[in-house]
Design a protein around this motif. Structure first.
Motif, PDB file in Angstrom:
ATOM      1  N   PHE A  98     -26.580  22.396 -37.259  1.00 37.58           N
ATOM      2  CA  PHE A  98     -26.691  20.960 -37.476  1.00 37.58           C
ATOM      3  C   PHE A  98     -28.149  20.508 -37.543  1.00 37.58           C
ATOM      4  O   PHE A  98     -28.471  19.534 -38.222  1.00 37.58           O
ATOM      5  CB  PHE A  98     -25.922  20.213 -36.389  1.00 37.58           C
ATOM      6  CG  PHE A  98     -24.434  20.409 -36.525  1.00 37.58           C
ATOM      7  CD1 PHE A  98     -23.769  19.926 -37.644  1.00 37.58           C
ATOM      8  CD2 PHE A  98     -23.701  21.091 -35.567  1.00 37.58           C
ATOM      9  CE1 PHE A  98     -22.402  20.119 -37.798  1.00 37.58           C
ATOM     10  CE2 PHE A  98     -22.345  21.284 -35.714  1.00 37.58           C
ATOM     11  CZ  PHE A  98     -21.684  20.803 -36.836  1.00 37.58           C
ATOM     12  N   SER A  99     -29.016  21.260 -36.873  1.00 37.49           N
ATOM     13  CA  SER A  99     -30.437  20.957 -36.995  1.00 37.49           C
ATOM     14  C   SER A  99     -30.924  21.221 -38.418  1.00 37.49           C
ATOM     15  O   SER A  99     -31.665  20.425 -38.999  1.00 37.49           O
ATOM     16  CB  SER A  99     -31.232  21.785 -35.993  1.00 37.49           C
ATOM     17  OG  SER A  99     -32.613  21.560 -36.143  1.00 37.49           O
ATOM     18  N   GLU A 100     -30.481  22.356 -38.997  1.00 37.85           N
ATOM     19  CA  GLU A 100     -30.885  22.694 -40.364  1.00 37.85           C
ATOM     20  C   GLU A 100     -30.299  21.711 -41.369  1.00 37.85           C
ATOM     21  O   GLU A 100     -30.969  21.320 -42.339  1.00 37.85           O
ATOM     22  CB  GLU A 100     -30.452  24.130 -40.707  1.00 37.85           C
ATOM     23  CG  GLU A 100     -31.158  25.216 -39.929  1.00 37.85           C
ATOM     24  CD  GLU A 100     -32.637  25.313 -40.266  1.00 37.85           C
ATOM     25  OE1 GLU A 100     -33.046  24.801 -41.335  1.00 37.85           O
ATOM     26  OE2 GLU A 100     -33.389  25.875 -39.459  1.00 37.85           O
ATOM     27  N   ILE A 101     -29.015  21.304 -41.162  1.00 37.49           N
ATOM     28  CA  ILE A 101     -28.411  20.325 -42.069  1.00 37.49           C
ATOM     29  C   ILE A 101     -29.168  19.008 -41.996  1.00 37.49           C
ATOM     30  O   ILE A 101     -29.485  18.383 -43.019  1.00 37.49           O
ATOM     31  CB  ILE A 101     -26.922  20.123 -41.726  1.00 37.49           C
ATOM     32  CG1 ILE A 101     -26.133  21.408 -42.019  1.00 37.49           C
ATOM     33  CG2 ILE A 101     -26.341  18.953 -42.516  1.00 37.49           C
ATOM     34  CD1 ILE A 101     -24.671  21.344 -41.604  1.00 37.49           C
ATOM     35  N   ARG A 102     -29.479  18.608 -40.782  1.00 38.65           N
ATOM     36  CA  ARG A 102     -30.199  17.350 -40.617  1.00 38.65           C
ATOM     37  C   ARG A 102     -31.578  17.408 -41.276  1.00 38.65           C
ATOM     38  O   ARG A 102     -32.026  16.457 -41.923  1.00 38.65           O
ATOM     39  CB  ARG A 102     -30.347  17.026 -39.125  1.00 38.65           C
ATOM     40  CG  ARG A 102     -30.829  15.593 -38.881  1.00 38.65           C
ATOM     41  CD  ARG A 102     -30.889  15.283 -37.411  1.00 38.65           C
ATOM     42  NE  ARG A 102     -31.932  16.058 -36.748  1.00 38.65           N
ATOM     43  CZ  ARG A 102     -32.373  15.800 -35.518  1.00 38.65           C
ATOM     44  NH1 ARG A 102     -31.833  14.816 -34.807  1.00 38.65           N
ATOM     45  NH2 ARG A 102     -33.318  16.538 -34.982  1.00 38.65           N
ATOM     46  N   GLU A 103     -32.257  18.555 -41.125  1.00 35.23           N
ATOM     47  CA  GLU A 103     -33.576  18.691 -41.735  1.00 35.23           C
ATOM     48  C   GLU A 103     -33.494  18.718 -43.255  1.00 35.23           C
ATOM     49  O   GLU A 103     -34.445  18.362 -43.948  1.00 35.23           O
ATOM     50  CB  GLU A 103     -34.261  19.966 -41.233  1.00 35.23           C
ATOM     51  CG  GLU A 103     -34.685  19.904 -39.781  1.00 35.23           C
ATOM     52  CD  GLU A 103     -35.670  18.780 -39.544  1.00 35.23           C
ATOM     53  OE1 GLU A 103     -36.586  18.605 -40.380  1.00 35.23           O
ATOM     54  OE2 GLU A 103     -35.522  18.064 -38.540  1.00 35.23           O
ATOM     55  N   ALA A 104     -32.340  19.170 -43.794  1.00 40.06           N
ATOM     56  CA  ALA A 104     -32.189  19.222 -45.251  1.00 40.06           C
ATOM     57  C   ALA A 104     -32.013  17.840 -45.854  1.00 40.06           C
ATOM     58  O   ALA A 104     -32.241  17.641 -47.053  1.00 40.06           O
ATOM     59  CB  ALA A 104     -31.006  20.113 -45.617  1.00 40.06           C
ATOM     60  N   LEU A 105     -31.574  16.853 -45.033  1.00 43.83           N
ATOM     61  CA  LEU A 105     -31.358  15.501 -45.539  1.00 43.83           C
ATOM     62  C   LEU A 105     -32.695  14.821 -45.801  1.00 43.83           C
ATOM     63  O   LEU A 105     -33.672  15.044 -45.091  1.00 43.83           O
ATOM     64  CB  LEU A 105     -30.551  14.688 -44.523  1.00 43.83           C
ATOM     65  CG  LEU A 105     -29.173  15.254 -44.137  1.00 43.83           C
ATOM     66  CD1 LEU A 105     -28.502  14.349 -43.113  1.00 43.83           C
ATOM     67  CD2 LEU A 105     -28.299  15.427 -45.364  1.00 43.83           C
ATOM     68  N   PRO A 106     -32.760  13.977 -46.812  1.00 44.72           N
ATOM     69  CA  PRO A 106     -34.008  13.262 -47.102  1.00 44.72           C
ATOM     70  C   PRO A 106     -34.448  12.397 -45.923  1.00 44.72           C
ATOM     71  O   PRO A 106     -33.638  11.999 -45.088  1.00 44.72           O
ATOM     72  CB  PRO A 106     -33.647  12.404 -48.327  1.00 44.72           C
ATOM     73  CG  PRO A 106     -32.491  13.106 -48.963  1.00 44.72           C
ATOM     74  CD  PRO A 106     -31.715  13.710 -47.834  1.00 44.72           C
ATOM     75  N   ASP A 107     -35.727  12.075 -45.890  1.00 44.02           N
ATOM     76  CA  ASP A 107     -36.290  11.329 -44.764  1.00 44.02           C
ATOM     77  C   ASP A 107     -36.178   9.814 -44.915  1.00 44.02           C
ATOM     78  O   ASP A 107     -36.498   9.086 -43.975  1.00 44.02           O
ATOM     79  CB  ASP A 107     -37.779  11.687 -44.589  1.00 44.02           C
ATOM     80  CG  ASP A 107     -37.957  13.130 -44.145  1.00 44.02           C
ATOM     81  OD1 ASP A 107     -37.038  13.654 -43.484  1.00 44.02           O
ATOM     82  OD2 ASP A 107     -39.010  13.718 -44.457  1.00 44.02           O
ATOM     83  N   ASP A 108     -35.742   9.331 -46.083  1.00 42.98           N
ATOM     84  CA  ASP A 108     -35.778   7.888 -46.289  1.00 42.98           C
ATOM     85  C   ASP A 108     -34.690   7.175 -45.482  1.00 42.98           C
ATOM     86  O   ASP A 108     -33.784   7.794 -44.910  1.00 42.98           O
ATOM     87  CB  ASP A 108     -35.677   7.554 -47.778  1.00 42.98           C
ATOM     88  CG  ASP A 108     -34.426   8.134 -48.408  1.00 42.98           C
ATOM     89  OD1 ASP A 108     -33.322   7.858 -47.914  1.00 42.98           O
ATOM     90  OD2 ASP A 108     -34.565   8.911 -49.388  1.00 42.98           O
ATOM     91  N   GLU A 109     -34.748   5.844 -45.472  1.00 43.84           N
ATOM     92  CA  GLU A 109     -33.870   5.004 -44.648  1.00 43.84           C
ATOM     93  C   GLU A 109     -32.405   5.196 -44.991  1.00 43.84           C
ATOM     94  O   GLU A 109     -31.537   5.133 -44.118  1.00 43.84           O
ATOM     95  CB  GLU A 109     -34.267   3.529 -44.849  1.00 43.84           C
ATOM     96  CG  GLU A 109     -33.480   2.553 -43.992  1.00 43.84           C
ATOM     97  CD  GLU A 109     -33.793   2.725 -42.508  1.00 43.84           C
ATOM     98  OE1 GLU A 109     -32.944   2.384 -41.674  1.00 43.84           O
ATOM     99  OE2 GLU A 109     -34.899   3.236 -42.195  1.00 43.84           O
TER     100      GLU A 109
END
Length: 716
Positions: A98-109
């Motif tokens: 889940f850390s890797e999935i979260r990091e794969a998501l874009p950083d925008d709002e």
């Protein structure tokens, strides 16, 4: 040519910008198309890229992830890469996922809610200690996390529901890539499958895993869940994997193409090119010995990576084909490779065979090597190939296999089968006691030009201290028709003669440094045109040691006269020698007479070893001058028996003190009739019992002369 990337785990000769040599780019595009079709039909899924170890799975996965990232848009794929090797339990692996999935998501709002819910689900299903370790909470953060779990809705099902809603709302698929599952333990593998099939079964999350099927089935069969049943193991896999992607077969054509490109890259990086002869030898070796074992991209990369890593300073100092074959042996059969050093002398033909092996038949030698290779762990199906490969490198094995073996050709190409070059292959460089080819060639050029240089100095030093090897290497140059500074080499040989320090070599240590220099000087002299030979021999003879070498060289190039030999009493007289030989004899004889002049005024017992050698050498030039000089000494202070005691060493046992060759030499040097005449009183007197070793030696000389006088009369 593009960098081959031999020294990392990345695909090599398979760049996005280059030609798709192995079809991996085309297949990666097929995988991407299939991912889009799977996404259109289901919210989540598991795809498996399957292929043997080293077949290129990682290369295809790399192309898939790069292309997905390079073509990403508002609706395209997000990529998360997870290495399951780093995590030994489900909780740690789940948090990492889940850390890797979260990091794969874009950083925008827009993605903040999805990032929060994914993180919340990961924490909800993991123990507090794992969360602390992964997210790096300090003591204050840890207290706050405990408070949040007590007061909030932190159930796993609720967290998962929130994560699912957030992922659906986001509307972009996430691809989780996991490579090399076949290298996990049984317990680790089951943890991964539990994760992707149950815990990580989330909308918009897809898994692309890769493994070697045969290995994975073996791992599964060691689990209690599956048991020792391949059928159950396959059924288990089918429940996990929805789409099976078998990597296209690595064809023989593909392997050959990759080998050609890899070889070209290595040669270019070391500024090398194969000659037609080298191409023929390498082609024979590849198609008969190497091809069957270079069947995967990884095997090819590993082989050429080792070639590139170890060629280095050996470029131009070894035969490139031999080096390729030795490297193949080292990388594919390391224990067999170790046998090369262990049996160095046998393989290079420099050993003294044991009595039990002197009558060994070829098939017995091959069988002995088969046993050695079996003991070294070579598989039965590879034995003939390894022996055949060694037969291409070493003359004794090649002969035992029934092929012709030219040991000089091996030396001329600087092959491992030559004792002069063997060590270079084994130490991956030029040993301290060896001279690199460039240094050797530069030294010869300096000698030819008459210009001083450190290279020439080093060569001449090695000529003194490593005579046999240096003279052989000069002979290799002669055999290759390489122009040589003949006069300079002959002068150097004369300068060092008598001061050679190299130890004897060969069977029983009979090949001495002096003998090696004798052979070289004879061959070099014949390379000169006849009119130039007397002058260089005179120059060589200007020192006492050089005079010995000059006289011996002159004797070796002069046809043997057997007309006066006791063994050939009826032999016809040879034709008169060429004019240059007569001139050279006079010049060298004059130099010898000058070197011996001081000894004429000293007792015969004080003659030095060098002076004795000069007297013997004199007979090869103008024996009549030697006779006259010796006769004058005998008419004055010397006695004939004392002279013979000095000329004939007492340590010839078990050989006779005077054999037929010695008798002929004495006839040339003194004259047998004159010698018998001077010794007549002693020869006709019965021998007395000797009272000292010196007296015993003289008695043996007299007895030998009595026997020869009675059995083999020789006219003076």
């Amino acid at each position: 040519m593009a960098d081959a990337r031999f020294f990392n785990d990345e695909p090599f000769l398979d760049h996005e910008e280059g030609p798709d040599l192995l079809g991996h780019g085309q297949y990666a595009q097929h995988v991407i198309s299939l991912l889009n079709r799977v996404r259109a039909q289901t919210e989540t899924g598991v795809l498996a890229l399957i292929g043997p170890w080293g077949s290129g799975k990682s290369s295809v996965l790399g192309k898939v992830t790069r292309r997905l990232r390079d073509t990403a848009n508002d609706h395209g794929w997000l990529v998360a890469e997870l290495n399951p090797w780093l995590y030994s339990d489900l909780e740690s692996l789940t948090l990492a996922l889940f850390s890797e999935i979260r990091e794969a998501l874009p950083d925008d709002e827009r993605w903040s809610e999805a990032r929060e819910k994914i993180g919340g689900f990961g924490k909800a299903i993991s123990p507090l200690g794992k969360v602390t370790a992964l997210f790096g909470l300090d003591s204050e953060g840890l207290i706050q996390e405990v408070s949040n779990r007590i007061s909030g809705d932190t159930s796993a099902s609720a967290a998962k529901h929130k994560a699912e809603e957030a992922l659906r709302k986001a509307g972009r698929p996430v691809l989780v890539v996991m490579d090399d599952l076949d290298r996990l333990t049984t317990e680790e593998l089951l943890v991964v499958f539990k994760l992707v099939r149950l815990v990580g079964h989330l909308p918009g999350v897809y898994y692309l895993i890769s493994f070697d099927e045969r290995t994975l089935l073996d791992v599964l069969q060691r689990s209690e869940l599956v048991g020792n049943s391949e059928l159950r193991a396959r059924d288990f896999l089918e429940k996990i994997i929805q789409v099976r992607l078998d990597l296209p077969a690595f064809r023989e054509r593909d392997a050959d193409l990759l080998v050609d490109r890899s070889l070209a890259t290595v040669l270019a990086s070391h500024s090398l090119a194969l000659t037609p002869g080298e191409q023929q030898r390498l082609s024979e070796a590849y198609y008969r010995r190497l091809q069957a074992r270079l069947r995967t991209p990884r095997a090819i990369k590993r082989f050429f990576g080792q070639v590139d890593a170890t060629l280095g300073q050996l470029t131009g100092n070894v035969d490139i084909v031999d080096f390729l074959l030795v490297t193949f042996l080292r990388t594919s059969e390391p224990r067999a490779y170790q046998l090369l050093w262990q049996h160095r002398a046998e393989l290079t033909g420099t050993s003294v065979d044991l009595p039990s092996r002197r009558d060994e038949r070829p098939e017995q030698r091959i069988e002995r090597w088969r046993t050695r290779l079996q003991d070294a762990g070579v598989a039965e199906q590879h034995l003939d190939g390894v022996i055949g490969l060694m037969g291409m490198l070493f003359a004794p094995l090649r002969q035992a296999l029934g092929y012709g073996a030219n040991t000089q050709a091996i030396a001329l190409r600087r092959g491992i089968g030559s004792i002069d070059y063997f060590d270079r292959y084994m130490v991956f460089g030029i040993p301290d006691d060896d001279l690199p080819e460039h240094t050797f060639d530069t030294a010869l050029q300096q000698l030819a030009d008459g210009t001083p240089g450190s290279e020439a100095d080093e060569l001449l030093l090695r000529l003194r201290d490593d005579t046999q090897r240096i003279t052989r290497r000069i002979q290799y140059k002669r055999a290759a028709s390489t122009p040589l500074p003949v006069a300079a080499l002959l002068k150097a040989a004369a300068q060092h003669y008598g001061h050679l320090t190299a130890a004897p070599q060969g069977a029983l240590g009979l090949f001495t440094a002096d003998r090696a220099m004798d052979f070289l000087a004879k061959d070099l002299l014949t390379d000169l045109v006849e009119p130039d030979r007397p002058a260089i021999l005179k120059t060589m003879a200007q020192t006492p040691d050089g005079a010995v070498l000059a006289a011996r060289t002159l004797q070796r190039v002069t046809p043997r006269d057997d007309s006066d030999s006791p063994d050939h009493p009826q032999a016809a007289a040879p034709p008169p020698p060429p004019d240059w030989i007569s001139e050279a004899r006079s010049l060298v004889s004059h130099e010898i007479a000058g070197h011996l002049a001081p000894s004429a005024r000293q007792p015969v017992g004080e003659l030095t070893e060098l002076e004795i050698t000069l007297i013997w050498a004199w007979r090869h030039t103008k024996p009549e001058a030697a006779r006259t000089w010796i006769s004058q000494r005998l008419d004055q202070e010397w006695t004939p028996l004392d002279l013979l005691a000095v000329l004939l060493p007492p340590d010839r046992a078990p050989f006779p003190v005077i054999d037929n060759d010695t008798l002929q030499s004495l006839d040339a040097l003194i004259g047998l009739e004159a010698l018998y005449s001077r010794l007549r009183p002693l020869l006709n007197t019965p021998a007395a019992d000797p009272d000292s070793p010196q007296a015993e030696h003289r008695a043996r000389i007299l007895q030998a002369l009595r026997q020869h006088r009675g059995n083999t009369p020789v006219s003076g």
